[in-house]
Design an enzyme around this catalytic site. Structure first.
Site, PDB file in Angstrom:
ATOM      1  N   LEU A   1       2.533   7.009  -1.395  1.00 48.53           N
ATOM      2  CA  LEU A   1       3.606   7.978  -1.610  1.00 48.53           C
ATOM      3  C   LEU A   1       3.550   8.562  -3.015  1.00 48.53           C
ATOM      4  CD1 LEU A   1       4.476   6.816   1.129  1.00 48.53           C
ATOM      5  CD2 LEU A   1       6.834   7.011   0.354  1.00 48.53           C
TER       6      LEU A   1
ATOM      7  N   VAL B   1       0.839  -1.203   0.000  1.00 45.76           N
ATOM      8  CA  VAL B   1       0.000   0.000   0.000  1.00 45.76           C
ATOM      9  C   VAL B   1       0.877   1.258   0.000  1.00 45.76           C
ATOM     10  CG1 VAL B   1      -1.765   1.293   1.272  1.00 45.76           C
ATOM     11  CG2 VAL B   1      -1.885  -1.204   1.164  1.00 45.76           C
ATOM     12  N   CYS B   2       1.995   1.211   0.688  1.00 50.52           N
ATOM     13  CA  CYS B   2       2.855   2.386   0.858  1.00 50.52           C
ATOM     14  C   CYS B   2       3.268   3.054  -0.456  1.00 50.52           C
ATOM     15  CB  CYS B   2       4.086   2.031   1.689  1.00 50.52           C
ATOM     16  SG  CYS B   2       3.666   1.449   3.350  1.00 50.52           S
ATOM     17  N   PRO B   3       3.738   2.320  -1.469  1.00 50.55           N
ATOM     18  CA  PRO B   3       4.139   3.011  -2.697  1.00 50.55           C
ATOM     19  C   PRO B   3       2.970   3.702  -3.398  1.00 50.55           C
ATOM     20  CG  PRO B   3       4.333   0.628  -2.973  1.00 50.55           C
ATOM     21  CD  PRO B   3       4.056   0.883  -1.531  1.00 50.55           C
TER      22      PRO B   3
END
Length: 195
Positions: free
Chosen positions: A59, A54-56
């Protein structure tokens, strides 16, 4: 008060802690401290870890609003408990993260994650926490969610616009779903029971 109750101070209007961390930005390592933020609006965007799922997406979404936020006078700092070396490795290998222009703060000791109340001690990572800090170093917006739920940069920009508006217009408040240019409210006795 019962002994088994935990009392936590609210984070809203709490002061940004003193800190000094390493960061990766635009192909370089640099140091970022609380002194760098003084007198500026800032977003601290915590996420669990580099090289995750999920993080990329988050960001990259935040990067799509970075120029707009900079034009508003707001600096963005993504933060995870990874080192600045890991941030660079992720930047070098991920097509989404290669786009990132804002500073990626390294918080391997968890100092910032603990200060903002988002550290998951047993995992050594942070929850997804978004904090907007005003030029006086006070937290004006705080949002924390479970790590399986991604955030929306459009909604963050809307909230920042509201925070900037009320900071520049004392006495005004922004109602639900307020967007820049929309009508605000001036709380007074005549409005009681009318909304």
């Amino acid at each position: 008060m019962e002994d088994n109750k935990i009392v936590k101070e609210p984070i809203i209007n709490s002061k940004l802690p003193e800190f000094k961390v390493q960061a990766y930005q635009n192909g370089e390592f640099r140091e970022v401290t609380n002194k760098d933020i003084e007198g500026k609006w800032a977003i601290f965007f915590f996420y669990p870890a580099d090289f995750t799922f999920v993080c990329p997406t988050e960001l990259e979404d935040l990067q799509s609003k970075y120029a707009q936020l900079k034009d508003m006078g707001v600096e963005v700092f993504s933060v995870s408990t990874d080192s600045h070396f890991v941030h660079k490795a992720w930047h070098d290998t991920s097509d989404r993260i290669k786009k990132i222009e804002y500073p990626m703060l390294a918080d391997p000791t968890g100092l910032l994650a603990r200060a903002f109340g988002v550290m998951i001690e047993e995992d050594g990572v942070a929850y997804r926490g978004t904090f907007v800090v005003n030029p006086e170093g006070l937290v004006k917006i705080a949002e924390v969610q479970d790590n399986s739920i991604g955030r929306d940069a459009d909604e963050l920009v809307r909230k920042v616009e509201a925070a900037l508006f009320v900071a520049g217009h004392p006495g005004d408040v922004c109602p639900a779903k307020w967007k820049k240019g929309a009508e605000t409210l001036k709380p007074n006795i005549d409005l009681v029971g009318k909304l």
